[in-house]
Design an enzyme around this catalytic site. Structure first.
Site, short mmCIF file in Angstrom:
data_model
loop_
_atom_site.label_atom_id
_atom_site.label_comp_id
_atom_site.label_asym_id
_atom_site.label_seq_id
_atom_site.Cartn_x
_atom_site.Cartn_y
_atom_site.Cartn_z
N CYS A 1 -47.65 -49.62 7.49
CA CYS A 1 -49.08 -49.92 7.49
C CYS A 1 -49.85 -48.66 7.06
O CYS A 1 -49.57 -47.56 7.55
CB CYS A 1 -49.52 -50.35 8.89
SG CYS A 1 -51.30 -50.63 8.96
N HIS B 1 -40.99 -46.35 21.37
CA HIS B 1 -41.44 -47.28 20.32
C HIS B 1 -41.13 -46.71 18.92
O HIS B 1 -41.35 -45.52 18.69
CB HIS B 1 -42.95 -47.53 20.47
CG HIS B 1 -43.43 -48.69 19.66
ND1 HIS B 1 -43.64 -48.61 18.30
CD2 HIS B 1 -43.72 -49.97 20.01
CE1 HIS B 1 -44.05 -49.78 17.86
NE2 HIS B 1 -44.11 -50.62 18.87
N GLU C 1 -42.68 -46.83 16.19
CA GLU C 1 -43.83 -46.17 15.53
C GLU C 1 -43.92 -44.70 15.96
O GLU C 1 -44.14 -43.80 15.15
CB GLU C 1 -45.14 -46.90 15.85
CG GLU C 1 -46.34 -46.24 15.18
CD GLU C 1 -47.69 -46.82 15.59
OE1 GLU C 1 -47.78 -48.05 15.79
OE2 GLU C 1 -48.64 -46.04 15.73
N THR D 1 -51.01 -46.61 17.19
CA THR D 1 -52.10 -47.49 16.70
C THR D 1 -52.50 -48.56 17.74
O THR D 1 -53.64 -49.00 17.74
CB THR D 1 -51.68 -48.20 15.40
OG1 THR D 1 -50.41 -48.80 15.59
CG2 THR D 1 -51.65 -47.24 14.23
N SER E 1 -47.70 -61.92 15.60
CA SER E 1 -46.52 -62.23 14.80
C SER E 1 -46.39 -63.72 14.50
O SER E 1 -45.30 -64.21 14.22
CB SER E 1 -45.26 -61.70 15.51
OG SER E 1 -45.30 -62.06 16.86
FE1 F3S Z 1 -51.56 -51.83 10.95
FE2 F3S Z 1 -53.23 -52.19 12.90
FE3 F3S Z 1 -51.64 -54.13 12.20
S1 F3S Z 1 -52.04 -50.40 12.53
S2 F3S Z 1 -49.84 -53.14 11.43
S3 F3S Z 1 -53.29 -53.25 10.96
S4 F3S Z 1 -52.22 -53.61 14.29
#
Ligand code: F3S
Length: 284
Positions: free
Chosen positions: A98, A126, A128, A167, A267
């Protein structure tokens, strides 16, 4: 009867972008095709992709064994080590990290190279966070999950120190951490890297549920963000229903229901939202 689908239902910008990039490769027939980790936390989608020939690589060891084809990096992003393995093996990389996560990588890489001590608010296990830590390279790095943990790891007051966040980190908790951080360090630099997609989805669901006579929340049973959406909607609207797919859609027509609201977890693919929406419009 009116049916309103929340604008923020389903994939956020980053996930939609990653899915589009992956599907592009599938459509072009660029096989063998892999994703490093499941592209999203939705079993139906991952199984469907598997039938189309997309394989999931689960570990760094398995990644090292890939010597041809294309590997898609998912939204969470990865550290430099992963790019190096793929480049050394001559594997084609589709980088679906992202852009908001990419920006964190750039920030920490720059600050770390300038000698900053890096503090990351997030969950150390995690993917990320593991990717972000990779970009901190040799800098001193601490991951903290709340203000108390920050107290435990704070070092020299004069040291250059930089704070970023996962994030999806909780905004309120981040505020508490920032307060302690700025009070305790003389050379502090805070970069708020929290993405608002999750908060926006929750706020919109809350507002819609407060007006609706019935609310449908679509998403995977194991998806924690969908569960959270369900709880938020249930607080506002007693008749809130959780559905995974159209198959487990159980609620029946009722003349008291004038407005049905629909939302979905991060999702949940668009086609499932569409199916549920069409069903509701047809049957109610
Ligand atoms: Fe990116 Fe925010 Fe989705 S960081 S993957 S737009 S939750």
């Amino acid at each position: 009867m009116e049916v309103i689908v929340a604008k923020s239902a389903g994939f956020c910008f980053g996930v939609q972008r990653a899915m589009d990039m992956l599907m592009d490769e599938v459509d072009k027939g660029n096989f063998p095709l892999y994703t490093y980790g499941p592209i999203i936390h939705n079993e139906t989608v991952v199984e469907d992709l598997n039938r189309k020939g997309v394989r999931v690589i689960d570990s760094l060891d398995d990644l090292r064994k890939i010597t041809e084809g294309t590997v898609v990096i998912r939204t969470h992003g990865v550290g430099p080590e992963v790019y190096k393995i793929l480049e050394d093996n001559g594997v084609n990389i589709i980088d679906a990290t992202c852009p908001f996560v990419k920006k964190i990588h750039e920030t920490v890489r720059k600050k770390a190279s300038e000698g900053y001590h890096m503090y990351i608010a997030g969950d150390a296990s995690h993917p990320e966070i593991q990717g972000i830590m990779g970009w901190c390279e040799d800098a001193k790095t601490d991951v903290i999950s709340d203000a108390n943990e920050l107290y435990e790891v704070l070092s020299d007051k004069d040291e250059l120190s930089c704070l970023v966040a996962q994030t999806t980190f909780n905004t309120k908790k981040f505020k508490d951490i920032v307060e302690v951080f700025e009070k305790s360090m003389y050379n502090s630099n805070v970069v708020n890297t929290i993405c608002n997609a999750t908060n926006e989805r929750q706020d919109e669901a809350r507002q819609l549920a407060s007006r609706a006579d019935a609310m449908i929340v679509i998403g995977g049973r194991n998806s924690s963000n969908t569960r959270k959406l369900y709880e938020i909607c249930k607080e506002q609207c007693e008749r809130t229903y959780f559905v995974q797919t159209l198959e487990d859609f159980a609620f029946r027509r009722d003349d008291d229901i004038k407005l049905i609201g629909i939302t979905a977890g991060a999702s949940t693919p668009k086609n499932i939202i569409k199916e549920v929406q069409n069903h509701v419009r047809r049957e109610f």
